[in-house]
Write a protein that holds these residues in place. Structure first.
Motif, PDB file in Angstrom:
ATOM      1  N   LYS A 166      -4.476   7.392  -3.952  1.00  0.00           N
ATOM      2  CA  LYS A 166      -3.237   6.595  -3.997  1.00  0.00           C
ATOM      3  C   LYS A 166      -3.469   5.209  -3.388  1.00  0.00           C
ATOM      4  O   LYS A 166      -2.991   4.192  -3.913  1.00  0.00           O
ATOM      5  CB  LYS A 166      -2.115   7.331  -3.253  1.00  0.00           C
ATOM      6  CG  LYS A 166      -0.819   6.563  -3.287  1.00  0.00           C
ATOM      7  CD  LYS A 166       0.360   7.402  -2.915  1.00  0.00           C
ATOM      8  CE  LYS A 166       1.694   6.685  -3.143  1.00  0.00           C
ATOM      9  NZ  LYS A 166       1.758   5.289  -2.753  1.00  0.00           N
ATOM     10  N   HIS A 167      -4.224   5.183  -2.281  1.00  0.00           N
ATOM     11  CA  HIS A 167      -4.526   3.895  -1.630  1.00  0.00           C
ATOM     12  C   HIS A 167      -5.215   2.952  -2.629  1.00  0.00           C
ATOM     13  O   HIS A 167      -4.837   1.786  -2.759  1.00  0.00           O
ATOM     14  CB  HIS A 167      -5.440   4.158  -0.424  1.00  0.00           C
ATOM     15  CG  HIS A 167      -5.735   2.951   0.409  1.00  0.00           C
ATOM     16  ND1 HIS A 167      -5.918   3.002   1.764  1.00  0.00           N
ATOM     17  CD2 HIS A 167      -5.925   1.635   0.083  1.00  0.00           C
ATOM     18  CE1 HIS A 167      -6.168   1.784   2.228  1.00  0.00           C
ATOM     19  NE2 HIS A 167      -6.198   0.937   1.222  1.00  0.00           N
ATOM     20  N   LEU A 168      -6.204   3.465  -3.354  1.00  0.00           N
ATOM     21  CA  LEU A 168      -6.916   2.616  -4.322  1.00  0.00           C
ATOM     22  C   LEU A 168      -5.992   2.204  -5.460  1.00  0.00           C
ATOM     23  O   LEU A 168      -6.015   1.055  -5.906  1.00  0.00           O
ATOM     24  CB  LEU A 168      -8.153   3.332  -4.863  1.00  0.00           C
ATOM     25  CG  LEU A 168      -9.294   3.574  -3.866  1.00  0.00           C
ATOM     26  CD1 LEU A 168     -10.496   4.176  -4.584  1.00  0.00           C
ATOM     27  CD2 LEU A 168      -9.690   2.282  -3.147  1.00  0.00           C
ATOM     28  N   GLU A 169      -5.172   3.151  -5.922  1.00  0.00           N
ATOM     29  CA  GLU A 169      -4.239   2.817  -7.017  1.00  0.00           C
ATOM     30  C   GLU A 169      -3.276   1.708  -6.578  1.00  0.00           C
ATOM     31  O   GLU A 169      -3.070   0.733  -7.296  1.00  0.00           O
ATOM     32  CB  GLU A 169      -3.449   4.060  -7.429  1.00  0.00           C
ATOM     33  CG  GLU A 169      -4.207   4.893  -8.444  1.00  0.00           C
ATOM     34  CD  GLU A 169      -3.567   6.264  -8.676  1.00  0.00           C
ATOM     35  OE1 GLU A 169      -4.024   6.948  -9.602  1.00  0.00           O
ATOM     36  OE2 GLU A 169      -2.634   6.639  -7.934  1.00  0.00           O
ATOM     37  N   ASP A 170      -2.717   1.874  -5.364  1.00  0.00           N
ATOM     38  CA  ASP A 170      -1.740   0.892  -4.879  1.00  0.00           C
ATOM     39  C   ASP A 170      -2.373  -0.470  -4.627  1.00  0.00           C
ATOM     40  O   ASP A 170      -1.680  -1.494  -4.643  1.00  0.00           O
ATOM     41  CB  ASP A 170      -1.078   1.394  -3.580  1.00  0.00           C
ATOM     42  CG  ASP A 170      -0.190   2.610  -3.841  1.00  0.00           C
ATOM     43  OD1 ASP A 170       0.058   2.913  -5.029  1.00  0.00           O
ATOM     44  OD2 ASP A 170       0.229   3.255  -2.860  1.00  0.00           O
ATOM     45  N   SER A 171      -3.690  -0.464  -4.342  1.00  0.00           N
ATOM     46  CA  SER A 171      -4.365  -1.732  -4.004  1.00  0.00           C
ATOM     47  C   SER A 171      -4.463  -2.654  -5.208  1.00  0.00           C
ATOM     48  O   SER A 171      -4.641  -3.865  -5.055  1.00  0.00           O
ATOM     49  CB  SER A 171      -5.769  -1.451  -3.463  1.00  0.00           C
ATOM     50  OG  SER A 171      -6.630  -1.042  -4.537  1.00  0.00           O
ATOM     51  N   GLY A 172      -4.424  -2.085  -6.409  1.00  0.00           N
ATOM     52  CA  GLY A 172      -4.584  -2.908  -7.603  1.00  0.00           C
ATOM     53  C   GLY A 172      -6.004  -3.388  -7.819  1.00  0.00           C
ATOM     54  O   GLY A 172      -6.257  -4.225  -8.686  1.00  0.00           O
ATOM     55  N   LEU A 173      -6.943  -2.883  -7.034  1.00  0.00           N
ATOM     56  CA  LEU A 173      -8.341  -3.309  -7.180  1.00  0.00           C
ATOM     57  C   LEU A 173      -8.927  -2.757  -8.479  1.00  0.00           C
ATOM     58  O   LEU A 173      -8.517  -1.682  -8.951  1.00  0.00           O
ATOM     59  CB  LEU A 173      -9.158  -2.813  -5.964  1.00  0.00           C
ATOM     60  CG  LEU A 173      -8.843  -3.533  -4.644  1.00  0.00           C
ATOM     61  CD1 LEU A 173      -9.353  -2.742  -3.447  1.00  0.00           C
ATOM     62  CD2 LEU A 173      -9.412  -4.947  -4.662  1.00  0.00           C
TER      63      LEU A 173
END
Ligand SMILES: O=P(O)(O)OC[C@H]1O[C@H](OP(=O)(O)OP(=O)(O)O)[C@H](O)[C@@H]1O
Ligand SMILES: O=c1cc[nH]c(=O)[nH]1
Ligand SMILES: [Mg+2]
Length: 208
Positions: A166-173
């Motif tokens: 989720k952290h990576l998804e939310d980061s938009g990276l």
């Protein structure tokens, strides 16, 4: 975010060895080496190839090689246990290095090393780290890469927690994830459950 779970029976078996608390450091490293081969094999499946002519002892035919080999970036310490095996599969890859230690209280990554090419424009990158827990270390590493122009990053992790995804998804990276398992959750200390413990300590011994 594109997530590929490599749940091949042989990958599951290596992961089981890594999870088992009775597995010693040497056997843990061996299982991670073998699992890395499977993860990198799947991560490279759709990479573009260049054609070249090859002369067999019998005839001429078309040969293939990776058109644009990825930069390999192990995240120290634990990612070091994936570096050599990934490099064996992609011998013409260049390698960069990032060193991070997660603060045990805050769970924030503390950087202590960085050795990366200046420009990564147009270059795919494979980040090698066995563990995606909160996702803080992976997001920090990917930002180092995007700051240098990278737009195509693959995170290769033995295990991933839903919180880290989720952290990576939310980061938009710009990242896709290749992993052998998405585990249940993080515990109060930020460890993946059921997980395998501290992937650095399991390979190299405890530092604290
Ligand atoms: O997703 P996060 O919550 O950031 O946690 C994951 C990080 O934790 C581990 O490294 P650690 O900081 O323990 O360092 P080590 O490899 O030296 O043991 C692991 O190898 C990741 O880099
Ligand atoms: O479970 C975990 C979480 C972070 N880092 C590890 O090595 N293991
Ligand atoms: Mg550790």
């Amino acid at each position: 975010m594109d997530v590929l779970v490599v749940d091949h029976p042989l990958a599951r078996a290596r992961l089981t060895t890594m999870r088992d608390a009775r597995t010693d450091n040497a056997a843990f490293r061996a299982a991670l080496h073998e699992l890395t081969v499977m993860l990198v094999y799947e991560a490279t499946r759709d990479l573009p190839v260049a054609e070249e002519r090859v002369h067999t002892p019998v005839a001429r035919t078309t040969g293939y090689r990776l058109a644009n080999p990825p930069l390999l970036v192990p995240v120290l310490r634990a990612g070091l246990g994936m570096a050599d095996q990934a490099h064996k599969l992609i011998p013409d890859a260049q390698m960069g290095f990032v060193g991070l230690a997660r603060d045990e209280e805050t769970l924030q990554p503390t950087p202590y090393m960085e050795s990366l090419p200046e420009s990564l424009a147009g270059r795919p990158v494979f980040v090698l780290d066995p563990m995606l827990a909160t996702g803080g270390s992976m997001a920090y590493t990917i930002r180092l890469l995007t700051d240098r122009g990278a737009t195509d990053v693959t995170a290769i992790c033995a295990l991933a927690a839903p919180e880290g995804i989720k952290h990576l998804e939310d980061s938009g990276l710009p990242v896709r994830l290749v992993t052998a398992s998405i585990d249940e959750r993080l515990n109060d200390s930020g460890f993946i459950v059921p997980g395998l413990g501290d992937a650095g300590d399991r390979q190299y011994g405890a530092v604290h």
